[in-house]
Design an enzyme around this catalytic site. Structure first.
Site, PDB file in Angstrom:
ATOM      1  N   GLY A   1      23.843  28.851  95.859  1.00  0.00           N
ATOM      2  CA  GLY A   1      23.147  29.275  94.653  1.00  0.00           C
ATOM      3  C   GLY A   1      22.160  30.384  94.933  1.00  0.00           C
TER       4      GLY A   1
ATOM      5  CB  SER B   1      25.766  21.879  91.838  1.00  0.00           C
ATOM      6  OG  SER B   1      25.738  23.245  92.136  1.00  0.00           O
TER       7      SER B   1
ATOM      8  CD  GLU C   1      28.985  23.563  91.053  1.00  0.00           C
ATOM      9  OE1 GLU C   1      28.114  24.214  91.657  1.00  0.00           O
ATOM     10  OE2 GLU C   1      29.997  23.107  91.609  1.00  0.00           O
TER      11      GLU C   1
ATOM     12  NE  ARG D   1      22.427  25.111 100.956  1.00  0.00           N
ATOM     13  CZ  ARG D   1      22.924  25.001  99.724  1.00  0.00           C
ATOM     14  NH1 ARG D   1      22.953  26.045  98.917  1.00  0.00           N
ATOM     15  NH2 ARG D   1      23.428  23.849  99.314  1.00  0.00           N
TER      16      ARG D   1
ATOM     17  CG  ASP E   1      23.712  21.551 102.095  1.00  0.00           C
ATOM     18  OD1 ASP E   1      22.951  22.515 102.350  1.00  0.00           O
ATOM     19  OD2 ASP E   1      24.335  21.431 101.026  1.00  0.00           O
TER      20      ASP E   1
ATOM     21  CD  GLU F   1      28.811  19.464 100.068  1.00  0.00           C
ATOM     22  OE1 GLU F   1      29.608  18.518  99.954  1.00  0.00           O
ATOM     23  OE2 GLU F   1      28.322  20.058  99.109  1.00  0.00           O
TER      24      GLU F   1
ATOM     25  CE1 TYR G   1      21.432  25.194  91.535  1.00  0.00           C
ATOM     26  CE2 TYR G   1      22.379  23.071  90.948  1.00  0.00           C
ATOM     27  CZ  TYR G   1      22.425  24.244  91.672  1.00  0.00           C
ATOM     28  OH  TYR G   1      23.466  24.463  92.525  1.00  0.00           O
TER      29      TYR G   1
ATOM     30  CG  ASN H   1      27.674  26.128  98.418  1.00  0.00           C
ATOM     31  OD1 ASN H   1      28.450  27.032  98.111  1.00  0.00           O
ATOM     32  ND2 ASN H   1      26.873  25.548  97.552  1.00  0.00           N
TER      33      ASN H   1
END
Length: 304
Positions: free
Chosen positions: A271, A145, A19, A247, A249, A265, A208, A267
């Protein structure tokens, strides 16, 4: 920025993970925002000389903009702890737990949070046979990601042919259908729920690439689902021992109501690119990107 706010910030980005490019984008955006907020910012592409470079820079705070292995799995956090320099986002243990998807799931189950069944399997076995009944998802146990994601649809005759770059052991989990929802936690506060709308799977490009997805905030979902996402995200953040910003999800199968809400999950270093979700949720709460980044710097600490 108050007189007590540390003046020199090292924004650590890049690194050797899969990443790297995302991290460089995050780092540049955050560095610009922190300069706008009045900080003295030094950008550092993390390499093998990271300890020497940080000692030369002598920052008051490290803004950790790394993504992926070594950057958000507890490794570089251990370096920061050794140097005794306060840093943003989660510490060693929370970072290591969240990056290991199976162990994070074990924590979520203990906290009473809804997850799908999963197993850790040898890559060779996954390529030879269905290790669980389709539909299922195959992914690395310690990447983010949407790197290395394979979806095996219901009725698939053969198992997935995994790339050589996939690790020797992978996670295989039951496919969770439905809408993609996400919630950012800032300290002990959930910021909102975003509905991520794409034409297909929310993969690396959708995350992205400009125009790869559309983000609807606040998500147009029943209040019960919105409130559950907010509560579950805070509980996941707390259960893992996260600090700063995280964050979480979700997938939500509308046909099943609250029973269809699944936590995918958490994070620990979301990002912070122009298309990223957490800055959008902060803006939804009235916080500019510069103020959001400044808050993270002011919140920085060590685990010690």
């Amino acid at each position: 920025m108050s007189d007590k706010t540390p003046r020199k910030v090292a924004v650590v980005m890049g690194g050797p993970s899969a990443e790297r490019d995302v991290s460089l984008s995050t780092g540049r955006e955050c560095a610009a925002a922190l300069r706008e907020a009045g900080f003295d910012v030094v950008e550092l592409d993390a390499g093998a000389d990271i300890v020497a470079r940080l000692r030369d820079i002598a920052p008051d705070v490290i803004f950790n903009a790394l993504h992926g292995r070594w950057g958000e799995d507890g490794c570089v956090q251990g370096v920061f702890e050794w140097l005794q320099i306060p840093y943003t986002h989660s510490g060693v243990l929370a970072s290591a737990l969240a990056m290991d998807k199976q162990r994070a799931k074990d924590v979520f189950v203990s906290a009473g949070l809804p997850v799908v069944n999963s197993v850790i399997a040898k890559k060779a076995d996954v390529a030879l046979r269905h290790v669980m009944a389709p539909p299922y998802v195959v992914k690395p146990n310690n990447e983010g990601s949407s790197v290395g994601i394979y979806i095996v649809n219901e009725g698939a005759n053969s198992p997935p042919q995994l790339a050589e770059s996939m690790p020797d052991e992978v996670m295989v989990e039951t496919y969770a259908p439905g809408r993609e929802l996400t919630t950012t936690v800032m300290g002990d506060r959930a910021l909102g729920v975003t509905d991520i709308i794409t034409d297909g799977w929310y993969d690396y490009e959708a995350k992205y690439a400009t125009g790869g997805s559309r983000h609807e905030i606040p998500a147009n979902v029943p209040q019960e689902i919105y409130d559950a996402c907010m509560a579950f995200a805070v509980r996941a953040h707390t259960a893992l021992g996260c600090r700063g910003v995280s964050r979480t999800d979700f997938r939500w199968d509308e046909a099943r109501g609250l029973d269809g809400l699944i936590l995918l999950e958490t994070n620990t270093q979301p990002g912070m690119t122009p298309t990223s979700l957490s800055p959008e949720q902060a803006a939804h709460c009235g916080m500019s990107f510069a103020a959001f980044c400044a808050w993270m710097v002011e919140d920085a600490s060590c685990d010690r």
